[in-house]
Structures are given as structure tokens and as C-alpha cells.
Design an enzyme around this catalytic site. Sequence first.
Site: not given
Ligand code: NAD
Length: 368
Positions: A94, A194-196, A198
Amino acid sequence: MITVKDIKQSGLTDKLVLGYMSAFDHEQVVFCNDNATGLKAIIAIHNTVLGPALGGTRMWSYKSEAEALNDVLRLSRGMSFKSSCAGINLGGGKAVIIGDSKTQKNEALLRRFGKFVDSLAGKYITAEDVGMGTRDMEYIHMETDFVSGLPEAMGGSGDPSPVTAYGVFLGMKAAAKEKWGSDSLSGKKVAVQGVGHVGENLVRQLVKEGCKVTICDINEEKVKQLAAELKVTAVGLDAIYDVDMDIYAPCALGATVNDDSLSRLKCSVICGAANNQLADETIHGVEVIKKGILYAPDFVVNAGGIINVYYELEGYNRERALAHAENIYSTTLEIFRIAKAENLPTYAAANRIAEKRIQDIGKVKLSF
Ligand code: NAD
């Protein structure tokens, strides 16, 4: 999760870097400084027995160098364990760049960082993380080939989130099998925080499976749109911990499984994508057991992203990445089996599996 407190308790404060490296078995830590661009970065290589150390670069306004060091050492070790459990041939690394990604990031700084990555000749491969975007990775890539997770237009594997969501979905099925004797999630009440990238993908799969889904997100527009399209229930940010649920799926932030949330959550399973869900694994990894909650270790079920990147290095093929991610189901079940047989918290059973594979493959490599 290892904290600065752990280091203090282990009596290593007088030899912070090498002491910490030795306590948690890190191979190499590279401190990068460039006065011309203002770059201050640390690259941590935890373990390269399985392969090159791969892990993202995070840019963050750390309050102190000790905090940055703690983060990069903890995260790089987590990457070793994640790749090991996922059965891929990658080690753990990292990098952190100390600074405000909104005001201090620029082309020169990122390219200088790329040169430092390149100087490691492939022992460390970087990727995106918090505070870094696609454009930033392009700058780094101008100075080094050791960059992964690039957009498809640049010959990379693109957004890993669908593969990550698929892995979380399978981990959830494994948890259902363990908890209720069947891996069908149909009819289960799932709260997705969290509906980002993933979270949204996961919600779509859960709805297709027949789950009753509740969602929340700080992005109100997104919540409104998904609630209308998928007929899922939307709640406020704090209310998510109190909803009637079988499964809590943290897909936003880390450390949401803590004293406060555990006094409120009435779920039977915790399984989500967020990294470092347990605020303190030694405390909350045990607390969940006392509450009768089955915790699917985050780094096991969210390994789809790293699996996706691994296949980018091999010549990308999404079908192969998805097929490999299917192993998350059996790995999660195996972790539950070991946890039960050896009376361990599930996170500890996952750490054990990860460490064992690294040790075993290390021995294989000793032979000619
Ligand atoms: P993202 O930034 O696309 O989505 C995160 C979502 O969480 C956003 O929509 C944001 O508005 C929301 N959010 C932030 N604070 C919040 C809160 N207090 N309450 C509710 N929602 C909140 O990120 P992602 O790529 O979807 O990843 C989500 C999580 O999974 C992260 O912790 C990331 O580290 C982990 N992760 C992601 C991947 C990947 O392939 N993207 C892989 C492994 C782990």
C-alpha cells in the site's frame, strides 16, 4: 486492526519503524521525499511471498507522520491477507501520499511518485484508493508500468465494483447457509448502508434474489432514484442501524461495527463491502459472537476487486475474474468451519487461513 496504541503497548515506541515492521512482519518500507514537488509519501511492502505487493495509493491529510505510517503498515498487511485468502498470487502493499488531495495534488507530484513506484521495479504495484482518481493514475502511469486497475480505455480492467458486489453477494449466501441452513436469500431483510459503486450493484442482485432491501446514503438523489426504480425502502443515515433486518451490509465506511451500532443492530449476519468494518477487531469481533451475529470477514467477501485487478495483470478477461470470485462462497464457508472448530472469532479464522497460505507457498518456493 493494528493501532498506534498497539505499538505503544508492544513497547516499540523507541524503534517505531523497524520495531513495527518486525512486530507485524513487513518486508520493506520506502519513504519518498521530493522538495521540488512537495511529495511526501510512504510505500509499505508487507509480504511478497505470493507475488508482487499490490495495493492502492491513498492521498490523505494525515495529522502526523506516525498516523500515515500506521495507516500504510496496517493497510499493506491487510492486502497480504486479502490476496492470500482470495487464492491469488499477489503480495500485500500500500502507499500513502501525505497531503490534501483537493489542494496539493498535481501532475508533477504524481509523476514524481510514479518514479518512486518505478524504482521498486515491480515489487510494488499501485492502484487507485481514497483521494485518487483515474486521471491521477494516468499521471503515475506516465512514469511507471506498475499501475493496475486502469480504465478499459487504457487497456485496464475498468470498474471492479460489479465483481466486488458479486463476491459480497456470494459471501452473504455462504453466511445464510451457515446461519439458516440454506443459501437462499429470498425473503431475507437486508439493510445496505451506502449505495455507491458496490452498494448499488449489490442491491440489484439482492432484489433479483427476492430480498426485502432497505438502503441509505448521504447521496439523497441516488437513494430516491433507486428506491423508485427497485421498490426498496429508504431510511435516514442513522436510522439504518435500527431497521428490522436479518443482514446488515455495510458498503460505505469502515468501523461501523462498534459499541454504539452493536447496541442497536438486531441482525443475524453482517456481510458487506466496506473495508475494516470492525472498529476494533479484538473487541467487536468477539462482541458480535456474544450477540449471536455471524460476521463474514470483510477482506474475504470484498476480495472481488483485487481478484479483478489480478486478472488485469494476467491479460484481462471479466469471465475469468467472475469465475475466480465464485470461490468466495467456499472460502467464507471454510472460515466459518474453522472458526467453529477452533472456537475463534471469524476474523481470526480468516487471518489464520491467510497466514497459512503464505507460509505454505513460502515453503514451496524454497524448492528448486
Ligand atoms: P463509493 O464511494 O462508490 O460508494 C460509497 C457510498 O457510500 C457513496 O454513495 C457515499 O455517498 C456513501 N456514504 C458515505 N458516507 C455514508 C454514510 N455515513 N452513510 C451512508 N452512506 C454513506 O465506494 P464503493 O466503491 O462503492 O466502495 C464501498 C466500500 O467498499 C468502501 O468502503 C470501499 O473501500 C470498499 N471496497 C470497494 C471495492 C470496489 O471494488 N469498489 C473493493 C473492496 C472494498
